[in-house]
Write a protein that holds these residues in place. Sequence first.
Motif, PDB file in Angstrom:
ATOM      1  N   LYS A  41       0.844  -1.191   0.000  1.00  0.00           N
ATOM      2  CA  LYS A  41       0.000   0.000   0.000  1.00  0.00           C
ATOM      3  C   LYS A  41       0.881   1.243   0.000  1.00  0.00           C
ATOM      4  CE  LYS A  41      -3.960  -2.097   2.363  1.00  0.00           C
ATOM      5  NZ  LYS A  41      -4.872  -2.029   3.539  1.00  0.00           N
ATOM      6  N   ASP A  42       0.356   2.304  -0.572  1.00  0.00           N
ATOM      7  CA  ASP A  42       1.095   3.560  -0.656  1.00  0.00           C
ATOM      8  C   ASP A  42       0.565   4.561   0.354  1.00  0.00           C
ATOM      9  OD1 ASP A  42       2.771   2.844  -2.894  1.00  0.00           O
ATOM     10  OD2 ASP A  42       0.967   2.953  -4.125  1.00  0.00           O
ATOM     11  N   ASP A  43       1.487   5.199   1.069  1.00  0.00           N
ATOM     12  CA  ASP A  43       1.154   6.262   2.018  1.00  0.00           C
ATOM     13  C   ASP A  43       1.946   7.496   1.593  1.00  0.00           C
ATOM     14  OD1 ASP A  43       0.725   7.957   4.154  1.00  0.00           O
ATOM     15  OD2 ASP A  43       0.899   6.401   5.677  1.00  0.00           O
ATOM     16  N   ASN A 139       4.684  -3.696   4.528  1.00  0.00           N
ATOM     17  CA  ASN A 139       3.490  -3.704   3.681  1.00  0.00           C
ATOM     18  C   ASN A 139       3.099  -2.328   3.159  1.00  0.00           C
ATOM     19  OD1 ASN A 139       3.114  -6.507   4.053  1.00  0.00           O
ATOM     20  ND2 ASN A 139       2.155  -6.124   6.035  1.00  0.00           N
ATOM     21  N   THR A 140       3.870  -1.292   3.548  1.00  0.00           N
ATOM     22  CA  THR A 140       3.520   0.081   3.155  1.00  0.00           C
ATOM     23  C   THR A 140       4.720   0.784   2.549  1.00  0.00           C
ATOM     24  OG1 THR A 140       1.928   0.179   4.976  1.00  0.00           O
ATOM     25  CG2 THR A 140       2.513   2.253   3.930  1.00  0.00           C
ATOM     26  N   ARG A 141       4.510   1.463   1.426  1.00  0.00           N
ATOM     27  CA  ARG A 141       5.530   2.296   0.804  1.00  0.00           C
ATOM     28  C   ARG A 141       5.292   3.729   1.274  1.00  0.00           C
ATOM     29  NH1 ARG A 141       4.224   1.327  -3.983  1.00  0.00           N
ATOM     30  NH2 ARG A 141       5.726  -0.208  -4.670  1.00  0.00           N
ATOM     31  N   ARG A 142       6.166   4.223   2.143  1.00  0.00           N
ATOM     32  CA  ARG A 142       5.977   5.539   2.763  1.00  0.00           C
ATOM     33  C   ARG A 142       6.747   6.621   2.019  1.00  0.00           C
ATOM     34  NH1 ARG A 142       7.043   3.462   8.979  1.00  0.00           N
ATOM     35  NH2 ARG A 142       4.931   2.744   9.426  1.00  0.00           N
ATOM     36  N   SER A 143       6.073   7.739   1.757  1.00  0.00           N
ATOM     37  CA  SER A 143       6.710   8.845   1.036  1.00  0.00           C
ATOM     38  C   SER A 143       6.236  10.187   1.570  1.00  0.00           C
ATOM     39  CB  SER A 143       6.398   8.770  -0.461  1.00  0.00           C
ATOM     40  OG  SER A 143       6.797   7.544  -1.013  1.00  0.00           O
ATOM     41  N   LEU A 144       7.158  11.124   1.649  1.00  0.00           N
ATOM     42  CA  LEU A 144       6.857  12.524   1.931  1.00  0.00           C
ATOM     43  C   LEU A 144       7.272  13.336   0.718  1.00  0.00           C
ATOM     44  CD1 LEU A 144       8.207  13.002   5.592  1.00  0.00           C
ATOM     45  CD2 LEU A 144       5.815  12.875   4.899  1.00  0.00           C
ATOM     46  N   ILE A 145       6.422  14.278   0.289  1.00  0.00           N
ATOM     47  CA  ILE A 145       6.772  15.197  -0.794  1.00  0.00           C
ATOM     48  C   ILE A 145       6.783  16.606  -0.210  1.00  0.00           C
ATOM     49  CG2 ILE A 145       6.084  16.149  -3.019  1.00  0.00           C
ATOM     50  CD1 ILE A 145       4.805  13.482  -3.687  1.00  0.00           C
ATOM     51  N   LEU A 146       7.978  17.197  -0.143  1.00  0.00           N
ATOM     52  CA  LEU A 146       8.165  18.513   0.479  1.00  0.00           C
ATOM     53  C   LEU A 146       8.443  19.561  -0.596  1.00  0.00           C
ATOM     54  CD1 LEU A 146       8.747  20.403   2.950  1.00  0.00           C
ATOM     55  CD2 LEU A 146      11.115  19.587   2.850  1.00  0.00           C
ATOM     56  N   LYS A 178      15.273   5.337   9.221  1.00  0.00           N
ATOM     57  CA  LYS A 178      15.037   4.092   9.964  1.00  0.00           C
ATOM     58  C   LYS A 178      13.626   3.562   9.721  1.00  0.00           C
ATOM     59  CE  LYS A 178      15.150   2.195  14.663  1.00  0.00           C
ATOM     60  NZ  LYS A 178      15.315   2.527  16.102  1.00  0.00           N
ATOM     61  N   ALA A 179      12.659   4.455   9.559  1.00  0.00           N
ATOM     62  CA  ALA A 179      11.261   4.051   9.354  1.00  0.00           C
ATOM     63  C   ALA A 179      10.957   3.714   7.895  1.00  0.00           C
ATOM     64  CB  ALA A 179      10.335   5.168   9.827  1.00  0.00           C
ATOM     65  N   GLY A 180      11.972   3.768   7.024  1.00  0.00           N
ATOM     66  CA  GLY A 180      11.767   3.415   5.628  1.00  0.00           C
ATOM     67  C   GLY A 180      10.993   4.449   4.843  1.00  0.00           C
ATOM     68  N   VAL A 181      11.136   5.728   5.208  1.00  0.00           N
ATOM     69  CA  VAL A 181      10.420   6.818   4.531  1.00  0.00           C
ATOM     70  C   VAL A 181      11.308   7.402   3.438  1.00  0.00           C
ATOM     71  CG1 VAL A 181       9.298   9.058   4.808  1.00  0.00           C
ATOM     72  CG2 VAL A 181       9.215   7.376   6.663  1.00  0.00           C
ATOM     73  N   ARG A 182      10.746   7.573   2.261  1.00  0.00           N
ATOM     74  CA  ARG A 182      11.448   8.275   1.189  1.00  0.00           C
ATOM     75  C   ARG A 182      10.962   9.719   1.158  1.00  0.00           C
ATOM     76  NH1 ARG A 182      12.683   4.616  -4.180  1.00  0.00           N
ATOM     77  NH2 ARG A 182      13.931   3.035  -3.126  1.00  0.00           N
ATOM     78  N   LEU A 183      11.884  10.636   1.341  1.00  0.00           N
ATOM     79  CA  LEU A 183      11.543  12.056   1.376  1.00  0.00           C
ATOM     80  C   LEU A 183      11.938  12.695   0.050  1.00  0.00           C
ATOM     81  CD1 LEU A 183      10.651  14.679   2.632  1.00  0.00           C
ATOM     82  CD2 LEU A 183      12.725  14.708   4.012  1.00  0.00           C
ATOM     83  N   HIS A 184      10.943  13.049  -0.757  1.00  0.00           N
ATOM     84  CA  HIS A 184      11.159  13.718  -2.042  1.00  0.00           C
ATOM     85  C   HIS A 184      11.035  15.227  -1.837  1.00  0.00           C
ATOM     86  CE1 HIS A 184      10.698   9.772  -3.921  1.00  0.00           C
ATOM     87  NE2 HIS A 184       9.592   9.619  -3.219  1.00  0.00           N
ATOM     88  N   SER A 201      16.758  14.193   0.703  1.00  0.00           N
ATOM     89  CA  SER A 201      16.336  13.218  -0.301  1.00  0.00           C
ATOM     90  C   SER A 201      17.363  12.102  -0.456  1.00  0.00           C
ATOM     91  CB  SER A 201      16.122  13.911  -1.651  1.00  0.00           C
ATOM     92  OG  SER A 201      15.027  14.794  -1.585  1.00  0.00           O
ATOM     93  N   ALA A 202      18.638  12.482  -0.493  1.00  0.00           N
ATOM     94  CA  ALA A 202      19.685  11.483  -0.733  1.00  0.00           C
ATOM     95  C   ALA A 202      19.740  10.432   0.372  1.00  0.00           C
ATOM     96  CB  ALA A 202      21.039  12.184  -0.856  1.00  0.00           C
ATOM     97  N   VAL A 203      19.671  10.864   1.614  1.00  0.00           N
ATOM     98  CA  VAL A 203      19.787   9.936   2.744  1.00  0.00           C
ATOM     99  C   VAL A 203      18.614   8.964   2.784  1.00  0.00           C
ATOM    100  CG1 VAL A 203      19.789   9.780   5.272  1.00  0.00           C
ATOM    101  CG2 VAL A 203      21.206  11.483   4.130  1.00  0.00           C
ATOM    102  N   THR A 204      17.426   9.409   2.400  1.00  0.00           N
ATOM    103  CA  THR A 204      16.231   8.562   2.497  1.00  0.00           C
ATOM    104  C   THR A 204      15.903   7.836   1.183  1.00  0.00           C
ATOM    105  OG1 THR A 204      14.793  10.435   1.921  1.00  0.00           O
ATOM    106  CG2 THR A 204      15.222  10.051   4.263  1.00  0.00           C
ATOM    107  N   GLY A 205      16.722   8.068   0.145  1.00  0.00           N
ATOM    108  CA  GLY A 205      16.453   7.414  -1.137  1.00  0.00           C
ATOM    109  C   GLY A 205      15.377   8.094  -1.948  1.00  0.00           C
ATOM    110  N   GLY A 206      15.111   9.365  -1.649  1.00  0.00           N
ATOM    111  CA  GLY A 206      14.105  10.117  -2.376  1.00  0.00           C
ATOM    112  C   GLY A 206      14.711  10.897  -3.531  1.00  0.00           C
TER     113      GLY A 206
END
Length: 606
Positions: A41-43, A139-146, A178-184, A201-206
């Motif tokens: 699921k996407d968050d 089970n969740t793909r976590r993303s923040l878009i800033l 650590k929480a597996g969040v990708r910050l774009h 972005s770089a540290v979180t893979g965003g």
Amino acid sequence: MLKGPGCISEQGSQNMMAGGRILLLTLGLLCLLSSAYAARKDDVRVLIDVSGSMKHNDPHKLRAPALRLLVGLLPEGSTSGVWTFGQYVNMPVKLGRVDRRWKKLARAESKRIHSRGLHTNIEEVLKRASFGWTKPDKNTRRSLILLTDGMVDISRDAKKNAASRRRILKNILPRLKKAGVRLHTIALSAGADKALLKQLSAVTGGDYIQVDNARSLERAFLKLFEKAAPVDSLAIEGNRFKLDTSVHDMTVLIFRKGAKPVVLLNPQGKAFDYQKHPRNFSWNQEQSYELITVKKPMAGEWIIKGSKDPDNRVMIVTNLKLETSDLPPSILAGDKVLVEAELLNKGKRITRESFLSLVNFQVEVNGKTRYPMLDTGNGADSKKGDGRYSIDLTGKLGGGDQLLIIRAKGATFERQFRYTLDNFLSIVDVRLTEDKSAKHFYLSIIPHIEIIDPESLHIKIKLEGGESPVAHQEPGGLWVAEIDKKNEGKFVTIIVDAKRHTGGKVQAKIKKKLVLEKVIKENHAASPATEKKNDNHVKEKSAHDKQNSQKEDTKTEEHGKTNWFLVGWIILVVNIVLAIIGILIFKLWKKKKMSQEAEDDKDVAL
């Protein structure tokens, strides 16, 4: 010993208990398998800057249609919310399950986006939007878009702003990773803290995107959506695309050029547009794009009557899905780039050879080179016939942005997945300039913080002859060493040691000659021989022109005096014709303007 017909022997009881345990174990395994095959699921949580500086950087509030584009693309069943931040943090669209009701609210709230915030409290919005994310969820793909156009700004006190920035890097960033969040992140102006956004972005893979003006926001949001909530898409060829019978829903995104509306033709040739379409269509029209979602679309070839654009998309919801391996947003030349793909039917990988033998898997790089993906068990492929196709692109990619399109094409269907990554040829860039007095060189070392930790950077500089200039860090992460101009022509060696965001260590050794690159101008200085040749040519041409001039003067005298009466009549006639043309052009322009204003009024009424 005899037992009654209603009695059960001890052995039978044990057999039943054993059977029950096997049944429970089987059911448990089935549950595990079903959860393993279930789609993640996407968050996706969106953070939008509403500080006062946006009045200048986004005067037309184009953040609103960009947000509506993202809202329209989010798949139903995913989770999302919208936060705005200036001095304070608000949540105009509450975090919840994405459905029609949520989308309607989000579209309505997007119209209230403003530019009245007094500060830019990035720290607080990151804390609020990521609340509860302390450990990863498989089970969740976590993303923040800033999205922001400024620096960390919580106070007039520079020390407080610096402290807030440090807390983001030292406290919030490690927790997000650590929480597996990708910050774009999106930087909307040259005044944004690019170093901070790139590092987040770089540290979180965003992904980090630099946007020069607000008109590019919609396409930036599209790119980040494809990273945050990837969905299956179809190829558009000549403004045509084909739907197969497994497609339940489709979303068509068409970017417009000019005021001409988009028309969509179904396989039966029926035309639909924003004003006239069936109930199973949801049609949203903006100034620069139209977004159409169709429930249970008809299978066959559809035609788009509108502008051709590389960012046009057809996204689908289907049981037959293309699943691909995760790729990093940034790589260093030489990094292993393994691309894997498989087809899933209702969440389960297809391994049936009779079906897969008719499917062609491939990767297209930058719209030019195509590489076949194989399931032979050789090379990059780990196991033969397991339904997972592979290709190793290590060393096959050029420098800079790379667009990968992964395709699976069968006889009656096609699926594709788009991915962009940035391939860095080195961990730093080195540039040479000079000061205003032209007495010193400035050796600038620019680290690519997309791939290395800037705090781990260690730089050594060795000048030919044994001298070791010292590089000092400047604001923004730039390192500069000052070298005396008397060393011009000598070689300097720069050795850079750093730590990758992935954990490994890396070193770069660069040798550069201390010579400024001269800009070649159009009228550049010529060699003496060339100057002499040119000078002779000029003299010859001058003599030739003088001779021709004398001939022309002679001819003019021979023709006699000019007929000024005839010249006057010609000038008068030309002026009359020009005046008539001018009046006609003015009338046409006025009529077109009135028609355009009427059309604008009609759009507003809609």
